[in-house]
Motif scaffolding. Structure first.
Motif, PDB file in Angstrom:
ATOM      1  N   THR A  12      -2.258   2.230 -26.168  1.00 63.92           N
ATOM      2  CA  THR A  12      -3.471   3.010 -25.896  1.00 63.92           C
ATOM      3  C   THR A  12      -4.302   2.358 -24.797  1.00 63.92           C
ATOM      4  N   SER A  13      -4.421   1.043 -24.859  1.00 67.26           N
ATOM      5  CA  SER A  13      -5.183   0.318 -23.843  1.00 67.26           C
ATOM      6  C   SER A  13      -4.556   0.474 -22.460  1.00 67.26           C
ATOM      7  N   GLU A  14      -3.223   0.419 -22.385  1.00 68.91           N
ATOM      8  CA  GLU A  14      -2.538   0.580 -21.094  1.00 68.91           C
ATOM      9  C   GLU A  14      -2.777   1.971 -20.526  1.00 68.91           C
ATOM     10  N   LEU A  15      -2.626   3.000 -21.362  1.00 66.23           N
ATOM     11  CA  LEU A  15      -2.816   4.372 -20.892  1.00 66.23           C
ATOM     12  C   LEU A  15      -4.236   4.608 -20.403  1.00 66.23           C
ATOM     13  N   GLN A  42     -10.538  -2.937 -33.944  1.00 66.82           N
ATOM     14  CA  GLN A  42     -10.530  -1.552 -33.501  1.00 66.82           C
ATOM     15  C   GLN A  42     -11.763  -0.804 -33.993  1.00 66.82           C
ATOM     16  N   GLU A  43     -12.169  -1.110 -35.244  1.00 70.08           N
ATOM     17  CA  GLU A  43     -13.368  -0.465 -35.781  1.00 70.08           C
ATOM     18  C   GLU A  43     -14.613  -0.864 -34.986  1.00 70.08           C
ATOM     19  N   LEU A  44     -14.663  -2.118 -34.582  1.00 68.92           N
ATOM     20  CA  LEU A  44     -15.814  -2.609 -33.823  1.00 68.92           C
ATOM     21  C   LEU A  44     -15.713  -2.300 -32.335  1.00 68.92           C
ATOM     22  N   GLY A  45     -14.597  -1.739 -31.906  1.00 71.11           N
ATOM     23  CA  GLY A  45     -14.414  -1.437 -30.488  1.00 71.11           C
ATOM     24  C   GLY A  45     -14.116  -2.654 -29.646  1.00 71.11           C
ATOM     25  N   LEU A  46     -13.701  -3.759 -30.296  1.00 69.63           N
ATOM     26  CA  LEU A  46     -13.420  -4.984 -29.543  1.00 69.63           C
ATOM     27  C   LEU A  46     -12.002  -5.017 -29.008  1.00 69.63           C
ATOM     28  N   GLU A  47     -11.148  -4.253 -29.610  1.00 73.22           N
ATOM     29  CA  GLU A  47      -9.748  -4.285 -29.201  1.00 73.22           C
ATOM     30  C   GLU A  47      -9.090  -2.964 -29.518  1.00 73.22           C
ATOM     31  N   LYS A  48      -8.196  -2.547 -28.655  1.00 75.78           N
ATOM     32  CA  LYS A  48      -7.437  -1.322 -28.862  1.00 75.78           C
ATOM     33  C   LYS A  48      -5.961  -1.655 -28.890  1.00 75.78           C
ATOM     34  N   GLU A  49      -5.198  -0.691 -29.410  1.00 79.61           N
ATOM     35  CA  GLU A  49      -3.755  -0.886 -29.470  1.00 79.61           C
ATOM     36  C   GLU A  49      -3.190  -1.029 -28.064  1.00 79.61           C
ATOM     37  N   GLY A  50      -2.139  -1.836 -27.935  1.00 81.67           N
ATOM     38  CA  GLY A  50      -1.580  -2.159 -26.624  1.00 81.67           C
ATOM     39  C   GLY A  50      -1.268  -0.950 -25.781  1.00 81.67           C
ATOM     40  N   GLU A  72       3.363  10.836 -19.629  1.00 79.36           N
ATOM     41  CA  GLU A  72       3.851  11.517 -20.818  1.00 79.36           C
ATOM     42  C   GLU A  72       5.020  10.748 -21.441  1.00 79.36           C
ATOM     43  N   LYS A  73       5.870  10.217 -20.574  1.00 76.05           N
ATOM     44  CA  LYS A  73       7.008   9.438 -21.052  1.00 76.05           C
ATOM     45  C   LYS A  73       6.534   8.171 -21.758  1.00 76.05           C
ATOM     46  N   LEU A  74       5.518   7.510 -21.202  1.00 74.64           N
ATOM     47  CA  LEU A  74       5.009   6.270 -21.787  1.00 74.64           C
ATOM     48  C   LEU A  74       4.389   6.519 -23.155  1.00 74.64           C
ATOM     49  N   ARG A  75       3.754   7.674 -23.340  1.00 76.00           N
ATOM     50  CA  ARG A  75       3.144   8.000 -24.636  1.00 76.00           C
ATOM     51  C   ARG A  75       4.204   8.112 -25.736  1.00 76.00           C
ATOM     52  N   LEU A  76       5.413   8.564 -25.373  1.00 75.28           N
ATOM     53  CA  LEU A  76       6.463   8.779 -26.370  1.00 75.28           C
ATOM     54  C   LEU A  76       7.259   7.520 -26.670  1.00 75.28           C
ATOM     55  N   LEU A  77       7.244   6.557 -25.749  1.00 76.35           N
ATOM     56  CA  LEU A  77       8.047   5.349 -25.923  1.00 76.35           C
ATOM     57  C   LEU A  77       7.352   4.346 -26.830  1.00 76.35           C
ATOM     58  N   GLU A  78       8.173   3.591 -27.588  1.00 74.84           N
ATOM     59  CA  GLU A  78       7.652   2.498 -28.410  1.00 74.84           C
ATOM     60  C   GLU A  78       7.497   1.243 -27.546  1.00 74.84           C
ATOM     61  N   PRO A  79       6.455   0.438 -27.778  1.00 72.91           N
ATOM     62  CA  PRO A  79       6.260  -0.781 -26.974  1.00 72.91           C
ATOM     63  C   PRO A  79       7.433  -1.751 -27.054  1.00 72.91           C
ATOM     64  N   SER A  80       8.205  -1.701 -28.150  1.00 75.86           N
ATOM     65  CA  SER A  80       9.337  -2.607 -28.279  1.00 75.86           C
ATOM     66  C   SER A  80      10.553  -2.154 -27.469  1.00 75.86           C
ATOM     67  N   SER A  81      10.513  -0.932 -26.937  1.00 81.61           N
ATOM     68  CA  SER A  81      11.643  -0.413 -26.177  1.00 81.61           C
ATOM     69  C   SER A  81      11.708  -1.069 -24.796  1.00 81.61           C
ATOM     70  N   VAL A 133       9.750  -0.833 -18.213  1.00 82.33           N
ATOM     71  CA  VAL A 133      10.099  -0.264 -16.906  1.00 82.33           C
ATOM     72  C   VAL A 133       9.083   0.808 -16.515  1.00 82.33           C
ATOM     73  N   SER A 134       8.793   1.702 -17.453  1.00 74.39           N
ATOM     74  CA  SER A 134       7.852   2.797 -17.176  1.00 74.39           C
ATOM     75  C   SER A 134       6.439   2.261 -16.941  1.00 74.39           C
ATOM     76  N   ARG A 135       6.025   1.273 -17.741  1.00 73.20           N
ATOM     77  CA  ARG A 135       4.677   0.713 -17.578  1.00 73.20           C
ATOM     78  C   ARG A 135       4.527   0.023 -16.226  1.00 73.20           C
ATOM     79  N   ASN A 136       5.549  -0.720 -15.797  1.00 70.40           N
ATOM     80  CA  ASN A 136       5.504  -1.416 -14.507  1.00 70.40           C
ATOM     81  C   ASN A 136       5.446  -0.416 -13.353  1.00 70.40           C
TER      82      ASN A 136
END
Length: 449
Positions: free
Chosen positions: A282-285, A272-280, A310-319, A324-327
């Motif tokens: 954040t990357s989706e949004l 993340q510091e090197l900009g090679l990868e972002k959190e899952g 807005e809903k996706l920002r509040l949800l945890e990836p494990s939910s 459903v929202s991402r798809n």
């Protein structure tokens, strides 16, 4: 046992257990106490393990009959009390439910005492056999016969047995340091040179069954008693080794998992510091926002996309709702909103394409050219449907492809043959696992306009 051997054993347990002076008698008092115990004792039934001579036992009682026996003991000049294990743990404390061998001792410290409960320390001194147990109005009282043991410290055979117990205790201390405190307490109150006391202490140290321990308490022959104790100690040693092995295996697994987790977190932070990868998430949004930049959504579609983002920002990836929202957002942002094909109504071009792709079919070609000409005159052919009828293989699909090519539109072949579920056309509810939009939406995604 020599002074050097005793020092070596003290070094093995190396405990820092401290004893308050006055909590219990010294070794000299312990010997004289045999003559001070009365022949009749108030009795407290114990469960689930018996008490052994030479052991300081903390007790908490709240039964009215047991409290009555305790009060009689502390009111007597000797503070003597008898402890006898019950036969049946679930039955009441009656004379018939008591074993015939118990332990007599002196209450050395009362920690707490009131009408409802008592907490005290009793110094167990001698075995006794029960002559008679009397059921009083409150509590039990027994006539007992004390069995005083002869001095056996000079018996070489018993010395060897004692050394076997000491060796096993050393191994137990190395595996489980918790035993060291009890051994330190015993060393400050008794001598390793007394085989009987040593056997009783070792039996009390084990986690054996109450009936097994009672059998040891009832064994008056010291050699037979030590034999039974050694069997229990060996079992305890094997159980301790197995527990240690299990604990080590669990710790190794946990340590390995923790190490892998920390390394992955460090690797993620570095990327993340090197900009090679972002959190899952954040990357989706960011991916969805990038897609929306090139689209021209209508007001209703834009509102739906904003709500889902807005809903996706509040949800945890494990939910489960997150997927459903991402798809749903994936399909909303991949559709060609506002992207239109530039239609071409050139009649000559259409004739050339039709003649190039098909030989004959003049009546069909003429009807198609008429259709294009009407569209050119109106400026739009939206809502118009051309129906081509004929047996398989005569060129219906290829004619449709040529019409799309002539008008400058993308072509999508949508076959209804063998389709049995209208949901494949209309689409499924997005809350279903593996839900897909209908064929028309899939076609729009495929052609891109």
């Amino acid at each position: 046992m020599s002074d050097q051997e005793r020092d070596d054993f003290d070094h093995e347990i190396d405990g820092n257990f401290t004893i308050e002076e006055g909590d219990f008698p010294t070794e000299g008092e312990l010997v004289l106490a045999r003559d001070l115990l009365p022949e009749e004792l108030p009795i407290i039934p114990v469960r689930p393990r018996p008490a052994f001579p030479g052991i300081l036992v903390p007790m908490v009682i709240n039964d009215p009959d047991q409290l009555a026996s305790f009060k009689k003991a502390i009111d007597s000049p000797t503070n003597a009390l008898g402890l006898i294990m019950v036969r049946d743990m679930e039955s009441e404390d009656t004379p018939d439910n008591l074993h015939r061998v118990g332990v007599g001792g002196k209450i050395v410290k009362v920690i707490h005492h009131d009408d409802e409960n008592a907490h005290f320390l009793i110094n167990c001194l001698e075995r006794f056999t029960v002559v008679e147990v009397m059921q009083l109005k409150k509590g039990l009282r027994a006539k007992v016969n004390y069995l005083l043991q002869p001095e056996l410290s000079s018996n070489e055979e018993l010395k060897a047995y004692s050394m076997a117990i000491i060796t096993t205790l050393k191994e137990l201390v190395q595996i489980n340091p918790l035993y060291s405190e009890e051994i330190k307490l015993f060393l400050n109150r008794s001598s390793m040179d007394d085989p009987g006391r040593l056997a009783d202490f070792a039996a009390n140290l084990t986690s054996g069954d109450g009936q097994e321990l009672q059998a040891i308490l009832e064994t008056f022959d010291i050699r037979r008693r030590i034999d039974k104790v050694l069997v229990l100690l060996k079992k305890e040693l094997e159980v301790s080794r197995l527990q240690t092995k299990i604990s080590q295996n669990i710790e190794e697994k946990i340590t390995g998992q923790q190490r892998e987790f920390f390394l992955r977190e460090q690797l993620k932070a570095i990327k993340q510091e090197l900009g090679l990868e972002k959190e899952g998430k954040t990357s989706e949004l960011e991916k969805f926002e990038e897609r929306l930049k090139g689209l021209n959504l209508n007001e209703e579609a834009q509102r739906a996309v904003d709500e889902e983002m807005e809903k996706l920002r509040l949800l945890e990836p494990s939910s489960a709702e997150y997927n459903v929202s991402r798809n749903y957002l994936d399909w909303l942002t991949i559709l060609p909103w506002g992207k239109m094909s530039k239609e071409n109504y050139a009649i000559k071009r259409a004739r050339r394409i039709l003649d190039r792709d098909h030989f004959g079919l003049e009546d069909v070609k003429e009807r198609i050219l008429e259709f294009i000409a009407v569209g050119k005159m109106k400026g739009d052919i939206a809502g118009s449907i051309i129906c081509l009828v004929g047996p398989p293989g005569v060129g219906k699909t290829s004619v449709g492809h040529s019409i799309a090519d002539a008008l400058g539109r993308n072509f999508f072949r949508f076959s209804l043959g063998g389709m049995r579920d209208e949901a494949e056309i209309k689409g499924h509810r997005r809350t279903y696992i593996g839900a897909m939009p209908g064929k028309f939406i899939q076609a729009m995604k495929s052609v891109g306009t």
